[in-house]
Design an enzyme around this catalytic site. Sequence first.
Site, PDB file in Angstrom:
ATOM      1  N   GLY A 108      31.084  49.707  76.490  1.00 30.56           N
ATOM      2  CA  GLY A 108      30.247  48.523  76.287  1.00 30.56           C
ATOM      3  C   GLY A 108      29.695  48.063  77.629  1.00 30.56           C
ATOM      4  O   GLY A 108      29.417  46.877  77.832  1.00 30.56           O
ATOM      5  N   GLY A 135      26.726  45.754  77.982  1.00 25.74           N
ATOM      6  CA  GLY A 135      26.785  44.454  77.314  1.00 25.74           C
ATOM      7  C   GLY A 135      27.024  43.313  78.305  1.00 25.74           C
ATOM      8  O   GLY A 135      27.229  43.547  79.497  1.00 25.74           O
ATOM      9  N   MET A 182      29.590  41.202  78.623  1.00 27.01           N
ATOM     10  CA  MET A 182      30.925  41.268  79.236  1.00 27.01           C
ATOM     11  C   MET A 182      31.082  42.555  80.041  1.00 27.01           C
ATOM     12  O   MET A 182      31.624  42.547  81.146  1.00 27.01           O
ATOM     13  CB  MET A 182      32.009  41.199  78.154  1.00 27.01           C
ATOM     14  CG  MET A 182      32.200  39.821  77.552  1.00 27.01           C
ATOM     15  SD  MET A 182      32.709  38.577  78.745  1.00 27.01           S
ATOM     16  CE  MET A 182      34.428  39.002  78.979  1.00 27.01           C
ATOM     17  N   THR A 241      37.593  43.401  73.101  1.00 29.94           N
ATOM     18  CA  THR A 241      36.921  43.289  71.811  1.00 29.94           C
ATOM     19  C   THR A 241      37.879  42.721  70.776  1.00 29.94           C
ATOM     20  O   THR A 241      39.039  43.132  70.735  1.00 29.94           O
ATOM     21  CB  THR A 241      36.438  44.690  71.372  1.00 29.94           C
ATOM     22  OG1 THR A 241      35.748  45.257  72.467  1.00 29.94           O
ATOM     23  CG2 THR A 241      35.531  44.609  70.177  1.00 29.94           C
ATOM     24  N   PRO A 261      42.440  38.661  72.926  1.00 27.92           N
ATOM     25  CA  PRO A 261      41.310  37.899  72.405  1.00 27.92           C
ATOM     26  C   PRO A 261      40.683  37.017  73.479  1.00 27.92           C
ATOM     27  O   PRO A 261      39.519  36.633  73.354  1.00 27.92           O
ATOM     28  CB  PRO A 261      41.939  37.027  71.310  1.00 27.92           C
ATOM     29  CG  PRO A 261      43.242  37.661  70.984  1.00 27.92           C
ATOM     30  CD  PRO A 261      43.685  38.373  72.223  1.00 27.92           C
ATOM     31  N   ASN A 262      41.450  36.718  74.537  1.00 26.33           N
ATOM     32  CA  ASN A 262      40.914  35.830  75.562  1.00 26.33           C
ATOM     33  C   ASN A 262      41.586  36.095  76.906  1.00 26.33           C
ATOM     34  O   ASN A 262      42.807  36.066  76.993  1.00 26.33           O
ATOM     35  CB  ASN A 262      41.138  34.372  75.143  1.00 26.33           C
ATOM     36  CG  ASN A 262      40.140  33.453  75.794  1.00 26.33           C
ATOM     37  OD1 ASN A 262      39.892  33.571  76.993  1.00 26.33           O
ATOM     38  ND2 ASN A 262      39.562  32.563  75.030  1.00 26.33           N
ATOM     39  N   HIS A 278      31.052  29.174  69.180  1.00 30.44           N
ATOM     40  CA  HIS A 278      30.567  30.294  69.989  1.00 30.44           C
ATOM     41  C   HIS A 278      29.055  30.438  69.773  1.00 30.44           C
ATOM     42  O   HIS A 278      28.487  29.805  68.878  1.00 30.44           O
ATOM     43  CB  HIS A 278      31.269  31.599  69.586  1.00 30.44           C
ATOM     44  CG  HIS A 278      32.665  31.715  70.121  1.00 30.44           C
ATOM     45  ND1 HIS A 278      33.743  31.152  69.496  1.00 30.44           N
ATOM     46  CD2 HIS A 278      33.138  32.307  71.237  1.00 30.44           C
ATOM     47  CE1 HIS A 278      34.839  31.392  70.196  1.00 30.44           C
ATOM     48  NE2 HIS A 278      34.501  32.104  71.261  1.00 30.44           N
ATOM     49  N   LYS A 327      27.583  35.961  67.702  1.00 29.75           N
ATOM     50  CA  LYS A 327      28.948  36.488  67.573  1.00 29.75           C
ATOM     51  C   LYS A 327      29.131  37.060  66.170  1.00 29.75           C
ATOM     52  O   LYS A 327      28.730  36.452  65.186  1.00 29.75           O
ATOM     53  CB  LYS A 327      29.968  35.379  67.854  1.00 29.75           C
ATOM     54  CG  LYS A 327      31.408  35.866  67.834  1.00 29.75           C
ATOM     55  CD  LYS A 327      32.362  34.817  68.384  1.00 29.75           C
ATOM     56  CE  LYS A 327      33.815  35.228  68.224  1.00 29.75           C
ATOM     57  NZ  LYS A 327      34.138  36.497  68.901  1.00 29.75           N
ATOM     58  N   GLY A 338      38.787  35.518  67.614  1.00 29.06           N
ATOM     59  CA  GLY A 338      40.113  36.080  67.877  1.00 29.06           C
ATOM     60  C   GLY A 338      41.028  35.048  68.526  1.00 29.06           C
ATOM     61  O   GLY A 338      42.229  34.980  68.235  1.00 29.06           O
ATOM     62  N   THR A 339      40.472  34.228  69.401  1.00 30.76           N
ATOM     63  CA  THR A 339      41.278  33.199  70.066  1.00 30.76           C
ATOM     64  C   THR A 339      41.811  32.185  69.057  1.00 30.76           C
ATOM     65  O   THR A 339      42.968  31.768  69.133  1.00 30.76           O
ATOM     66  CB  THR A 339      40.422  32.471  71.137  1.00 30.76           C
ATOM     67  OG1 THR A 339      39.974  33.452  72.064  1.00 30.76           O
ATOM     68  CG2 THR A 339      41.212  31.401  71.862  1.00 30.76           C
TER      69      THR A 339
HETATM   70  P1  NAP Z   1      27.183  42.536  73.825  1.00 32.19           P
HETATM   71  O1  NAP Z   1      26.470  41.923  74.963  1.00 32.19           O
HETATM   72  O2  NAP Z   1      26.499  42.665  72.502  1.00 32.19           O
HETATM   73  O3  NAP Z   1      27.649  44.000  74.302  1.00 32.19           O
HETATM   74  C1  NAP Z   1      28.223  44.926  73.438  1.00 32.19           C
HETATM   75  C2  NAP Z   1      28.298  46.285  74.133  1.00 32.19           C
HETATM   76  O4  NAP Z   1      28.937  47.209  73.250  1.00 32.19           O
HETATM   77  C3  NAP Z   1      26.961  46.894  74.517  1.00 32.19           C
HETATM   78  O5  NAP Z   1      27.136  47.610  75.741  1.00 32.19           O
HETATM   79  C4  NAP Z   1      26.680  47.854  73.384  1.00 32.19           C
HETATM   80  O6  NAP Z   1      25.857  48.878  73.884  1.00 32.19           O
HETATM   81  C5  NAP Z   1      28.082  48.318  72.990  1.00 32.19           C
HETATM   82  N1  NAP Z   1      28.216  48.643  71.550  1.00 32.19           N
HETATM   83  C6  NAP Z   1      27.698  47.971  70.507  1.00 32.19           C
HETATM   84  N2  NAP Z   1      28.068  48.534  69.332  1.00 32.19           N
HETATM   85  C7  NAP Z   1      28.843  49.589  69.662  1.00 32.19           C
HETATM   86  C8  NAP Z   1      29.523  50.577  68.900  1.00 32.19           C
HETATM   87  N3  NAP Z   1      29.469  50.569  67.556  1.00 32.19           N
HETATM   88  N4  NAP Z   1      30.233  51.517  69.559  1.00 32.19           N
HETATM   89  C9  NAP Z   1      30.294  51.502  70.896  1.00 32.19           C
HETATM   90  N5  NAP Z   1      29.660  50.606  71.683  1.00 32.19           N
HETATM   91  C10 NAP Z   1      28.958  49.655  71.074  1.00 32.19           C
HETATM   92  O7  NAP Z   1      28.571  41.783  73.542  1.00 32.19           O
HETATM   93  P2  NAP Z   1      29.475  40.905  74.524  1.00 32.19           P
HETATM   94  O8  NAP Z   1      29.032  39.494  74.493  1.00 32.19           O
HETATM   95  O9  NAP Z   1      29.591  41.603  75.836  1.00 32.19           O
HETATM   96  O10 NAP Z   1      30.872  40.967  73.757  1.00 32.19           O
HETATM   97  C11 NAP Z   1      31.510  42.212  73.503  1.00 32.19           C
HETATM   98  C12 NAP Z   1      32.831  41.971  72.753  1.00 32.19           C
HETATM   99  O11 NAP Z   1      33.728  41.245  73.602  1.00 32.19           O
HETATM  100  C13 NAP Z   1      32.704  41.134  71.468  1.00 32.19           C
HETATM  101  O12 NAP Z   1      33.590  41.667  70.506  1.00 32.19           O
HETATM  102  C14 NAP Z   1      33.158  39.739  71.892  1.00 32.19           C
HETATM  103  O13 NAP Z   1      33.675  39.010  70.817  1.00 32.19           O
HETATM  104  C15 NAP Z   1      34.239  40.094  72.902  1.00 32.19           C
HETATM  105  N6  NAP Z   1      34.553  39.074  73.924  1.00 32.19           N
HETATM  106  C16 NAP Z   1      35.847  38.990  74.331  1.00 32.19           C
HETATM  107  C17 NAP Z   1      36.214  38.099  75.327  1.00 32.19           C
HETATM  108  C18 NAP Z   1      37.658  38.045  75.786  1.00 32.19           C
HETATM  109  O14 NAP Z   1      38.020  37.265  76.683  1.00 32.19           O
HETATM  110  N7  NAP Z   1      38.525  38.880  75.231  1.00 32.19           N
HETATM  111  C19 NAP Z   1      35.241  37.292  75.937  1.00 32.19           C
HETATM  112  C20 NAP Z   1      33.907  37.417  75.512  1.00 32.19           C
HETATM  113  C21 NAP Z   1      33.570  38.330  74.505  1.00 32.19           C
HETATM  114  P3  NAP Z   1      25.266  50.030  72.969  1.00 32.19           P
HETATM  115  O15 NAP Z   1      24.867  49.401  71.642  1.00 32.19           O
HETATM  116  O16 NAP Z   1      24.144  50.578  73.760  1.00 32.19           O
HETATM  117  O17 NAP Z   1      26.392  51.004  72.814  1.00 32.19           O
END
Ligand code: NAP
Length: 267
Positions: A11, A14, A16, A101, A127-128, A156, A160, A166-167
């Site tokens: 990812g 994206g 993150m 994720t 989740p966070n 959010h 999303k 998840g949090t």
């Molecule tokens: P985003 O900007 O949409 O980025 C998603 C990334 O994943 C892109 O690089 C995308 O590129 C890739 N992707 C999308 N579908 C895919 C698939 N089916 N298989 C493989 N790669 C795929 O999202 P984001 O805001 O960075 O958030 C990403 C995830 O992190 C979400 O699930 C969000 O809820 C989570 N998150 C977690 C935290 C934490 O602290 N744990 C904080 C913020 C967000 P391509 O489509 O080109 O592959």
Amino acid sequence: MSQAIRVAVAGASGRMGREVVKLVLTDPDLELAAAIARSAGPVDAGRMVGLEECGIYVTADLGQALAETRPDVLVDFTTPQAAMPNTELAIQYGVRPVMGTTGFTPEQIAELDKQCREKGIGGLIAPNFSIGAILMMRFAAQAAKYFPHVEIIEAHGDQKLDAPSGTSIKTAELIAQNRQELKQGNPNEHEILEGARGGYYNGFRIHSVRLPGVFAQQEVMFGAFGQSLKIRHDSYERAGYMPGVKVAVQKVMETTGMVYGFEHFLD
Ligand code: NAP
């Protein structure tokens, strides 16, 4: 000096993922092994995140990237749909997964724990990664001992994919550990508009707000006769998660089994 930990980022293109690529390229304890995103094209990962060229090109196939580069750790911020297959792929290659994720079920987490233990490697589903959010969850769990009536309201951005967050689910699980199941509200309550009372968890409700402009917020609201207690955390930008991601990458090198929740890595 100890060797840098070799990290693959899934990812990577994206919001993150780019922050993680920046962290890995600028931190001397970490080394970028691979950057994976399906539609970014073969761009230099450094250039993609606004840094100097690093010589690592973004590739589309996670399995191939792991097989060719054999990193120590995979950091994954993709989508809930890709989370489970990506984690299993990492474990197959003996690569420790750090999954930002969200969207794993308890059964999936148990299965991944088994797979990690069979391989003798550590992993994390978090989740966070924010320390403030971890404290919010800890304080909420503590308060639930004294205030069993509770509702969670999380907010959010409108893009999303999963709800509730998840949090919020993690917070609900921690609260449930400190509180007998208690069906709240009027027993004759009737929802005139479906969903108005939010998602049901262990007798209480979780409400998900999705709006453009919002980043990540959660309020845990406790009510009792004559008083209320509100515990709230607001995240304003993604860079705030990166110190937590670094701790996670370092800790999974020393643990075995899949850990669920970054709080287990915080003393
Ligand atoms: P985003 O900007 O949409 O980025 C998603 C990334 O994943 C892109 O690089 C995308 O590129 C890739 N992707 C999308 N579908 C895919 C698939 N089916 N298989 C493989 N790669 C795929 O999202 P984001 O805001 O960075 O958030 C990403 C995830 O992190 C979400 O699930 C969000 O809820 C989570 N998150 C977690 C935290 C934490 O602290 N744990 C904080 C913020 C967000 P391509 O489509 O080109 O592959």
